[in-house]
Design a protein around this motif. Structure first.
Motif, PDB file in Angstrom:
ATOM      1  N   ILE A   1      -8.458   6.328   1.010  1.00  0.00           N
ATOM      2  CA  ILE A   1      -7.271   6.558   0.181  1.00  0.00           C
ATOM      3  C   ILE A   1      -6.248   5.453   0.421  1.00  0.00           C
ATOM      4  O   ILE A   1      -5.669   4.905  -0.529  1.00  0.00           O
ATOM      5  CB  ILE A   1      -6.662   7.951   0.472  1.00  0.00           C
ATOM      6  CG1 ILE A   1      -7.627   9.049   0.024  1.00  0.00           C
ATOM      7  CG2 ILE A   1      -5.296   8.101  -0.197  1.00  0.00           C
ATOM      8  CD1 ILE A   1      -7.290  10.429   0.563  1.00  0.00           C
ATOM      9  N   LYS A   2      -6.032   5.094   1.687  1.00  0.00           N
ATOM     10  CA  LYS A   2      -5.083   4.024   2.015  1.00  0.00           C
ATOM     11  C   LYS A   2      -5.503   2.707   1.362  1.00  0.00           C
ATOM     12  O   LYS A   2      -4.661   1.994   0.808  1.00  0.00           O
ATOM     13  CB  LYS A   2      -4.979   3.838   3.541  1.00  0.00           C
ATOM     14  CG  LYS A   2      -4.539   5.052   4.325  1.00  0.00           C
ATOM     15  CD  LYS A   2      -3.096   5.347   4.274  1.00  0.00           C
ATOM     16  CE  LYS A   2      -2.261   4.343   5.001  1.00  0.00           C
ATOM     17  NZ  LYS A   2      -0.850   4.491   4.702  1.00  0.00           N
ATOM     18  N   LYS A   3      -6.797   2.386   1.413  1.00  0.00           N
ATOM     19  CA  LYS A   3      -7.282   1.143   0.794  1.00  0.00           C
ATOM     20  C   LYS A   3      -7.064   1.164  -0.719  1.00  0.00           C
ATOM     21  O   LYS A   3      -6.613   0.190  -1.303  1.00  0.00           O
ATOM     22  CB  LYS A   3      -8.773   0.951   1.086  1.00  0.00           C
ATOM     23  CG  LYS A   3      -9.069   0.491   2.473  1.00  0.00           C
ATOM     24  CD  LYS A   3     -10.567   0.330   2.647  1.00  0.00           C
ATOM     25  CE  LYS A   3     -10.907  -0.174   4.035  1.00  0.00           C
ATOM     26  NZ  LYS A   3     -12.358  -0.334   4.209  1.00  0.00           N
ATOM     27  N   LEU A   4      -7.400   2.273  -1.356  1.00  0.00           N
ATOM     28  CA  LEU A   4      -7.258   2.367  -2.808  1.00  0.00           C
ATOM     29  C   LEU A   4      -5.788   2.328  -3.227  1.00  0.00           C
ATOM     30  O   LEU A   4      -5.440   1.722  -4.243  1.00  0.00           O
ATOM     31  CB  LEU A   4      -7.948   3.628  -3.327  1.00  0.00           C
ATOM     32  CG  LEU A   4      -9.473   3.616  -3.222  1.00  0.00           C
ATOM     33  CD1 LEU A   4     -10.048   4.990  -3.535  1.00  0.00           C
ATOM     34  CD2 LEU A   4     -10.075   2.551  -4.128  1.00  0.00           C
ATOM     35  N   MET A   5      -4.925   2.955  -2.440  1.00  0.00           N
ATOM     36  CA  MET A   5      -3.496   2.908  -2.758  1.00  0.00           C
ATOM     37  C   MET A   5      -2.968   1.485  -2.601  1.00  0.00           C
ATOM     38  O   MET A   5      -2.088   1.064  -3.363  1.00  0.00           O
ATOM     39  CB  MET A   5      -2.721   3.898  -1.904  1.00  0.00           C
ATOM     40  CG  MET A   5      -3.011   5.343  -2.318  1.00  0.00           C
ATOM     41  SD  MET A   5      -2.077   6.543  -1.378  1.00  0.00           S
ATOM     42  CE  MET A   5      -0.483   6.353  -2.146  1.00  0.00           C
ATOM     43  N   ALA A   6      -3.491   0.735  -1.641  1.00  0.00           N
ATOM     44  CA  ALA A   6      -3.090  -0.670  -1.482  1.00  0.00           C
ATOM     45  C   ALA A   6      -3.515  -1.495  -2.699  1.00  0.00           C
ATOM     46  O   ALA A   6      -2.901  -2.511  -3.008  1.00  0.00           O
ATOM     47  CB  ALA A   6      -3.701  -1.250  -0.207  1.00  0.00           C
ATOM     48  N   GLU A   7      -4.559  -1.039  -3.397  1.00  0.00           N
ATOM     49  CA  GLU A   7      -4.999  -1.688  -4.639  1.00  0.00           C
ATOM     50  C   GLU A   7      -4.251  -1.134  -5.851  1.00  0.00           C
ATOM     51  O   GLU A   7      -4.623  -1.384  -6.989  1.00  0.00           O
ATOM     52  CB  GLU A   7      -6.507  -1.495  -4.818  1.00  0.00           C
ATOM     53  CG  GLU A   7      -7.329  -2.210  -3.770  1.00  0.00           C
ATOM     54  CD  GLU A   7      -8.813  -1.949  -3.917  1.00  0.00           C
ATOM     55  OE1 GLU A   7      -9.243  -1.449  -4.977  1.00  0.00           O
ATOM     56  OE2 GLU A   7      -9.543  -2.226  -2.962  1.00  0.00           O
ATOM     57  N   ARG A   8      -3.231  -0.322  -5.603  1.00  0.00           N
ATOM     58  CA  ARG A   8      -2.329   0.231  -6.608  1.00  0.00           C
ATOM     59  C   ARG A   8      -2.894   1.379  -7.428  1.00  0.00           C
ATOM     60  O   ARG A   8      -2.429   1.634  -8.537  1.00  0.00           O
ATOM     61  CB  ARG A   8      -1.789  -0.859  -7.517  1.00  0.00           C
ATOM     62  CG  ARG A   8      -1.016  -1.869  -6.731  1.00  0.00           C
ATOM     63  CD  ARG A   8      -0.197  -2.692  -7.606  1.00  0.00           C
ATOM     64  NE  ARG A   8       0.741  -3.376  -6.719  1.00  0.00           N
ATOM     65  CZ  ARG A   8       1.885  -3.844  -7.108  1.00  0.00           C
ATOM     66  NH1 ARG A   8       2.255  -3.725  -8.338  1.00  0.00           N
ATOM     67  NH2 ARG A   8       2.666  -4.451  -6.263  1.00  0.00           N
ATOM     68  N   TYR A   9      -3.882   2.065  -6.886  1.00  0.00           N
ATOM     69  CA  TYR A   9      -4.331   3.298  -7.532  1.00  0.00           C
ATOM     70  C   TYR A   9      -3.356   4.411  -7.154  1.00  0.00           C
ATOM     71  O   TYR A   9      -2.835   4.440  -6.047  1.00  0.00           O
ATOM     72  CB  TYR A   9      -5.735   3.691  -7.065  1.00  0.00           C
ATOM     73  CG  TYR A   9      -6.830   2.868  -7.675  1.00  0.00           C
ATOM     74  CD1 TYR A   9      -7.360   3.194  -8.919  1.00  0.00           C
ATOM     75  CD2 TYR A   9      -7.348   1.764  -7.014  1.00  0.00           C
ATOM     76  CE1 TYR A   9      -8.366   2.433  -9.488  1.00  0.00           C
ATOM     77  CE2 TYR A   9      -8.361   1.007  -7.571  1.00  0.00           C
ATOM     78  CZ  TYR A   9      -8.860   1.348  -8.809  1.00  0.00           C
ATOM     79  OH  TYR A   9      -9.857   0.601  -9.371  1.00  0.00           O
ATOM     80  N   THR A  10      -3.116   5.325  -8.075  1.00  0.00           N
ATOM     81  CA  THR A  10      -2.289   6.496  -7.775  1.00  0.00           C
ATOM     82  C   THR A  10      -3.170   7.561  -7.135  1.00  0.00           C
ATOM     83  O   THR A  10      -4.405   7.507  -7.238  1.00  0.00           O
ATOM     84  CB  THR A  10      -1.659   7.085  -9.053  1.00  0.00           C
ATOM     85  OG1 THR A  10      -2.706   7.615  -9.873  1.00  0.00           O
ATOM     86  CG2 THR A  10      -0.851   6.037  -9.810  1.00  0.00           C
ATOM     87  N   LEU A  11      -2.538   8.549  -6.517  1.00  0.00           N
ATOM     88  CA  LEU A  11      -3.311   9.640  -5.917  1.00  0.00           C
ATOM     89  C   LEU A  11      -4.126  10.381  -6.980  1.00  0.00           C
ATOM     90  O   LEU A  11      -5.258  10.785  -6.730  1.00  0.00           O
ATOM     91  CB  LEU A  11      -2.387  10.620  -5.187  1.00  0.00           C
ATOM     92  CG  LEU A  11      -1.825  10.130  -3.863  1.00  0.00           C
ATOM     93  CD1 LEU A  11      -0.867  11.158  -3.270  1.00  0.00           C
ATOM     94  CD2 LEU A  11      -2.933   9.815  -2.881  1.00  0.00           C
ATOM     95  N   GLU A  12      -3.546  10.526  -8.149  1.00  0.00           N
ATOM     96  CA  GLU A  12      -4.250  11.220  -9.225  1.00  0.00           C
ATOM     97  C   GLU A  12      -5.485  10.432  -9.670  1.00  0.00           C
ATOM     98  O   GLU A  12      -6.548  11.012  -9.925  1.00  0.00           O
ATOM     99  CB  GLU A  12      -3.310  11.479 -10.403  1.00  0.00           C
ATOM    100  CG  GLU A  12      -2.223  12.501 -10.108  1.00  0.00           C
ATOM    101  CD  GLU A  12      -1.107  11.990  -9.193  1.00  0.00           C
ATOM    102  OE1 GLU A  12      -0.910  10.760  -9.088  1.00  0.00           O
ATOM    103  OE2 GLU A  12      -0.446  12.829  -8.554  1.00  0.00           O
ATOM    104  N   GLU A  13      -5.355   9.106  -9.762  1.00  0.00           N
ATOM    105  CA  GLU A  13      -6.506   8.269 -10.123  1.00  0.00           C
ATOM    106  C   GLU A  13      -7.584   8.335  -9.048  1.00  0.00           C
ATOM    107  O   GLU A  13      -8.777   8.417  -9.352  1.00  0.00           O
ATOM    108  CB  GLU A  13      -6.071   6.804 -10.319  1.00  0.00           C
ATOM    109  CG  GLU A  13      -5.265   6.573 -11.568  1.00  0.00           C
ATOM    110  CD  GLU A  13      -4.684   5.170 -11.641  1.00  0.00           C
ATOM    111  OE1 GLU A  13      -4.666   4.626 -12.758  1.00  0.00           O
ATOM    112  OE2 GLU A  13      -4.267   4.619 -10.594  1.00  0.00           O
ATOM    113  N   ILE A  14      -7.159   8.319  -7.804  1.00  0.00           N
ATOM    114  CA  ILE A  14      -8.109   8.406  -6.693  1.00  0.00           C
ATOM    115  C   ILE A  14      -8.840   9.733  -6.750  1.00  0.00           C
ATOM    116  O   ILE A  14     -10.065   9.791  -6.612  1.00  0.00           O
ATOM    117  CB  ILE A  14      -7.387   8.229  -5.340  1.00  0.00           C
ATOM    118  CG1 ILE A  14      -6.834   6.806  -5.222  1.00  0.00           C
ATOM    119  CG2 ILE A  14      -8.304   8.559  -4.180  1.00  0.00           C
ATOM    120  CD1 ILE A  14      -5.858   6.603  -4.070  1.00  0.00           C
ATOM    121  N   GLN A  15      -8.106  10.788  -6.987  1.00  0.00           N
ATOM    122  CA  GLN A  15      -8.686  12.124  -7.076  1.00  0.00           C
ATOM    123  C   GLN A  15      -9.711  12.209  -8.200  1.00  0.00           C
ATOM    124  O   GLN A  15     -10.817  12.707  -8.010  1.00  0.00           O
ATOM    125  CB  GLN A  15      -7.552  13.130  -7.305  1.00  0.00           C
ATOM    126  CG  GLN A  15      -7.943  14.574  -7.204  1.00  0.00           C
ATOM    127  CD  GLN A  15      -6.697  15.462  -7.358  1.00  0.00           C
ATOM    128  OE1 GLN A  15      -5.728  15.095  -8.022  1.00  0.00           O
ATOM    129  NE2 GLN A  15      -6.745  16.616  -6.740  1.00  0.00           N
TER     130      GLN A  15
END
Length: 181
Positions: free
Chosen positions: A81-95
């Motif tokens: 999650i931390k890596k994906l957020m660093a790539e500017r994904y939102t929590l909703e997109e990650i989910q």
């Protein structure tokens, strides 16, 4: 300040904490390695279904109660999650895009492993006979079928969900002017 843990750090943490970690221990794991993470983040991730829930473990000793322990895979999930957020994904997109099936697949893997281990222990208690040998052969078939099922589920997940860490066409936020055309 690092954005996420390295693979070597993850393996070290997993090896040292195979039985799981409390919420405070998870926060400390990241803090000790200079990665920002808080208990509030952990609670939010759990509420959103991004991280598996804790389970209660009794304390040794009389009237000691129990404590919540998160499975060790929670650390790897938080790191993703931390890596994906660093790539500017939102929590909703990650989910939606990356973790839609992870918990169910991990539950299937854990449950099948636990069940097969219990069968194996029970068979180990039987006297050495032809019947026991046939049952062990049957168990080997079940183990192989479980592995094939998990492989198939992982393949299907990869076909449905883009690879984690795949580059986004843009960095998130406001659209590039050329995208508005």
């Amino acid at each position: 300040m690092a954005t996420a843990l390295s693979e070597a750090q993850l393996r070290e943490i997993e090896a040292a904490n195979a039985e799981g970690l409390t919420s405070q221990e998870i926060v400390r794991v990241f803090a000790d390695r200079k990665v920002r993470f808080s208990e509030a983040n952990l609670r939010r991730y759990v509420q959103l279904g991004l991280v598996p829930r804790s389970y209660r473990v009794g304390q040794k000793g009389r009237h000691q109660g129990s404590r919540g322990v998160y499975p060790i895979r929670a650390v790897r999930r938080i790191n993703l999650i931390k890596k994906l957020m660093a790539e500017r994904y939102t929590l909703e997109e990650i989910q939606d895009k990356f973790l839609a099936f992870k918990d169910d697949i991990e539950t299937l893997d854990d449950a099948s492993t636990k069940l097969i281990d219990r069968f194996e222990a029970k068979l180990g208690e039987l006297p050495a006979t032809n019947r026991r040998e046939r049952l062990f052969e049957e168990l080997a078939l079940v183990r192989r079928a479980a592995a094939e099922l998990l492989d198939a589920v992982h393949r299907l997940e990869k076909m449905l969900i883009p690879a984690a860490g795949a580059r986004r066409p843009r960095g998130g936020g406001v659209a590039d002017p050329t995208e508005l055309l």
